[in-house]
Structure formats: structure tokens, C-alpha cells
Design an enzyme around this catalytic site. Structure first.
Site, mmCIF file in Angstrom:
data_model
loop_
_atom_site.group_PDB
_atom_site.id
_atom_site.type_symbol
_atom_site.label_atom_id
_atom_site.label_comp_id
_atom_site.label_asym_id
_atom_site.label_seq_id
_atom_site.Cartn_x
_atom_site.Cartn_y
_atom_site.Cartn_z
ATOM 1 N N LYS A 11 0.828 -1.289 -0.146
ATOM 2 C CA LYS A 11 -0.039 0.023 -0.143
ATOM 3 C C LYS A 11 0.886 1.358 0.192
ATOM 4 C CE LYS A 11 -3.952 -2.249 2.345
ATOM 5 N NZ LYS A 11 -4.811 -1.964 3.512
ATOM 6 N N TYR A 51 -12.509 -1.810 -4.316
ATOM 7 C CA TYR A 51 -13.072 -1.912 -2.800
ATOM 8 C C TYR A 51 -14.501 -1.791 -2.740
ATOM 9 C CZ TYR A 51 -8.260 -2.115 -1.101
ATOM 10 O OH TYR A 51 -6.857 -2.615 -0.454
ATOM 11 N N ASN A 114 -1.981 -0.017 6.944
ATOM 12 C CA ASN A 114 -1.282 -1.047 7.380
ATOM 13 C C ASN A 114 -0.380 -1.581 6.418
ATOM 14 O OD1 ASN A 114 -3.128 -2.336 5.790
ATOM 15 N ND2 ASN A 114 -4.764 -2.800 7.542
ATOM 16 N N HIS A 117 -2.264 -5.415 1.647
ATOM 17 C CA HIS A 117 -3.390 -6.087 1.393
ATOM 18 C C HIS A 117 -3.375 -7.616 1.064
ATOM 19 C CE1 HIS A 117 -7.495 -6.860 -0.129
ATOM 20 N NE2 HIS A 117 -6.866 -7.284 -1.334
ATOM 21 N N GLU A 128 -9.684 -10.775 -7.409
ATOM 22 C CA GLU A 128 -8.557 -9.617 -7.275
ATOM 23 C C GLU A 128 -7.380 -9.783 -8.257
ATOM 24 O OE1 GLU A 128 -9.549 -8.586 -2.602
ATOM 25 O OE2 GLU A 128 -7.634 -9.716 -3.188
#
Length: 140
Positions: A11, A51, A114, A117, A128
Site C-alpha cells: 500500500k 474495494y 497498514n 492487502h 482480485e
């Protein structure tokens, strides 16, 4: 055990801090192989589509803005039980709950930022992966 493929995203908070190599080393040390990888800059529309399962949740807009804020590294990891292994290496979503040595324990800045993913199930992984990669790009 079965060989699986799973999507991994490094990310914006991690790419901004130049952690791609350190994060990938953790995946590889755990026995996962990177069989496809590219650095991209998501648009708000692309992040929103990816998302969309979270569209009704209060954090959706903030998540999309974050994911479109800076480049990400999208990649496909392959290995025995790759989905579970990836999730173990990533650690709990909340870095305060993540086991020592996991990516999120070491690198996450917050619950929202964080660092990584990962797909949560075989069906999700297939969807995905297909969102970001064509079959010709999977070169494991």
C-alpha cells in the site's frame, strides 16, 4: 496442502517509505514466490471499483482516497496454501494486534495505513488477481 495464488498489494504508506524490498523478503522467506508484479498509481475510480465490497462501510471513501494517494505495488504470490500463508505473514489488520515479526507489526502506521492487502479466500483471490493482471502476466 495445495499450491495457490493470491493477490498482494503493498500500500501507499509502505511504498512511500521504500519498504517494498523488505516486505517482499518476508513473503519470500515464508516460501511464497512472486509470479507477477507491477507498480501502479490507482485512480479514485479504480480504487473504488476494487474495494466496492466495502462501499456501504463508513471507511470506504477514506480507503479509496488513501489507495489512490500514491503508487502501490500489486503482485501475485504463489505457494502452498498461499492465501493463509500470506495472511499470516501480513499479521492482524490492527498493527497493535499483529504478532511480532509480521509485516503489520513491523511496518504499519495505523489500522488504515497498514502497509499491505491480501486476498481472504480462493474466490476473492481469483477475482482480485484478474482485476490487475491478465493471464499472460502470470509467469510463475
Amino acid at each position: 496442502m495445495a499450491t495457490q495464488r493470491t493477490l498482494s498489494i503493498i500500500k501507499p504508506d509502505a511504498t512511500r517509505r521504500n519498504l517494498t524490498g523488505k516486505i517482499n523478503a518476508k513473503f519470500e522467506d515464508a516460501g511464497l514466490r512472486i509470479v507477477a508484479q507491477k507498480r501502479i498509481k490507482l485512480t479514485m475510480e479504480q480504487a473504488g471499483k476494487f474495494y466496492e465490497v466495502h462501499a456501504e462501510r463508513p471507511f470506504y471513501g477514506e480507503l479509496c482516497e488513501f489507495m489512490a494517494s500514491e503508487p502501490v505495488v500489486v503482485q501475485v504470490l504463489e505457494g502452498e496454501d498461499a492465501i493463509l500463508k500470506n495472511r499470516e505473514v501480513m499479521g492482524a489488520t490492527n498493527p497493535a494486534d499483529a504478532a511480532p515479526g509480521t509485516i503489520r507489526a513491523e511496518f504499519a502506521e495505523s489500522v488504515g495505513e497498514n502497509s499491505v492487502h491480501g486476498s481472504d479466500a480462493p474466490d476473492t483471490a481469483a477475482e482480485e488477481i484478474a482485476y490487475f493482471f491478465s493471464g499472460l502476466e502470470l509467469v510463475g
